[in-house]
Motif scaffolding. Structure first.
Motif, PDB file in Angstrom:
ATOM      1  N   GLU A 176       5.569   2.037   3.094  1.00 17.57           N
ATOM      2  CA  GLU A 176       4.823   3.180   3.631  1.00 17.57           C
ATOM      3  C   GLU A 176       4.199   2.856   4.983  1.00 17.57           C
ATOM      4  O   GLU A 176       4.194   3.691   5.890  1.00 17.57           O
ATOM      5  N   SER A 177       3.715   1.641   5.151  1.00 17.87           N
ATOM      6  CA  SER A 177       3.134   1.229   6.427  1.00 17.87           C
ATOM      7  C   SER A 177       4.189   1.244   7.532  1.00 17.87           C
ATOM      8  O   SER A 177       3.924   1.706   8.651  1.00 17.87           O
ATOM      9  N   GLN A 179       6.822   3.140   7.577  1.00 21.59           N
ATOM     10  CA  GLN A 179       7.203   4.537   7.823  1.00 21.59           C
ATOM     11  C   GLN A 179       6.181   5.232   8.705  1.00 21.59           C
ATOM     12  O   GLN A 179       6.537   6.098   9.514  1.00 21.59           O
ATOM     13  N   ARG A 180       4.898   4.878   8.542  1.00 19.69           N
ATOM     14  CA  ARG A 180       3.849   5.462   9.377  1.00 19.69           C
ATOM     15  C   ARG A 180       3.864   4.890  10.784  1.00 19.69           C
ATOM     16  O   ARG A 180       3.500   5.557  11.737  1.00 19.69           O
ATOM     17  N   GLY A 181       4.266   3.592  10.907  1.00 21.48           N
ATOM     18  CA  GLY A 181       4.199   2.889  12.188  1.00 21.48           C
ATOM     19  C   GLY A 181       5.316   3.226  13.040  1.00 21.48           C
ATOM     20  O   GLY A 181       5.498   3.501  14.127  1.00 21.48           O
TER      21      GLY A 181
END
Length: 181
Positions: A176-177, A179-181
Motif C-alpha cells: 500500500e505504501s 501504491q501511494r508513493g
C-alpha cells in the motif's frame, strides 16, 4: 524499463480448462524447465488444478490462478496458493513464456495479481520462492517491493540436483505504501 505497451494490453484471465494446452506448452519451454520441475504433470493433473482454482469472491478459496494475455497472445500464468485466512497469507507463483522475457510483462502481471489479492481483507502477507540462480524472477520480486527474507541452502531438488531456495516476502503495508508513493 520501457515496455512500449499500454496498460490496457495486458490482461489476467481467470483459469479455465481450455487453457490447459497453452499451460502444457508453457511448462515445456526450456526456460520453465530450467527452474521448475514440470515433467510429471499430465494435462489431466493441470485441468484438476485449474478447476480447483477459485474466484476472489469465494470465501473459502485456497488458491487462485489467472492466465496472462498480452495483445492477442497467451504469455504466462500467475497464481496464489496455500491461501490462509487464519494467518493472512498466500504464496505466489508465476511463469512467463520465454519469448516475452525482458519486456517487463512478468512484473506487470504479478503487480496486477497483487492488486487483486490485496483486495482480500484478511490478506496481510504474500510470499514467493526463487531458486538462487533465477535472477529474472528475483528481479520481479525486487521490482514489486518484496524483501529477500532468507536462503535455504540445499532446500529443494530439481532433476536430481540439490538447489538453494530463496524466500521473499511482501506485507500489505509495504504494498500500500508503494501504491501511494
Amino acid at each position: 524499463m520501457t515496455t512500449g505497451s499500454s496498460a490496457s494490453d495486458l490482461h489476467l484471465v481467470p483459469a479455465r480448462p481450455e487453457h490447459v494446452d497453452f499451460w502444457m506448452s508453457l511448462r515445456a519451454e526450456a526456460a520453465a524447465r530450467r527452474y521448475v520441475d514440470t515433467e510429471e504433470d499430465s494435462p489431466e493433473t493441470l485441468v484438476k488444478r485449474i478447476l480447483e482454482a477459485s474466484s476472489l469472491e469465494e470465501p473459502r478459496a485456497k488458491g487462485f490462478r489467472w492466465f496472462v494475455r498480452y495483445q492477442d497472445a497467451w504469455v504466462g500464468t500467475v497464481s496464489a496458493r496455500d491461501v490462509s485466512r487464519e494467518h493472512g497469507r498466500a504464496q505466489l507463483g508465476y511463469m512467463l513464456s520465454e519469448a516475452y522475457h525482458g519486456r517487463g510483462l512478468g512484473s506487470r502481471a504479478v503487480g496486477m495479481m497483487l492488486e487483486r489479492l490485496f483486495t482480500l481483507p484478511f490478506l496481510e502477507r504474500v510470499w514467493l520462492t526463487t531458486l538462487s540462480e533465477n535472477l529474472a524472477s528475483q528481479g520481479v520480486a525486487r521490482k514489486l517491493g518484496f524483501t529477500l527474507e532468507g536462503t535455504m541452502r540445499g532446500h529443494c531438488m530439481l532433476r536430481g540436483e540439490r538447489k538453494d531456495q530463496q524466500y521473499w516476502g511482501l506485507l500489505r503495508s509495504e504494498w500500500e505504501s508503494r501504491q501511494r508513493g
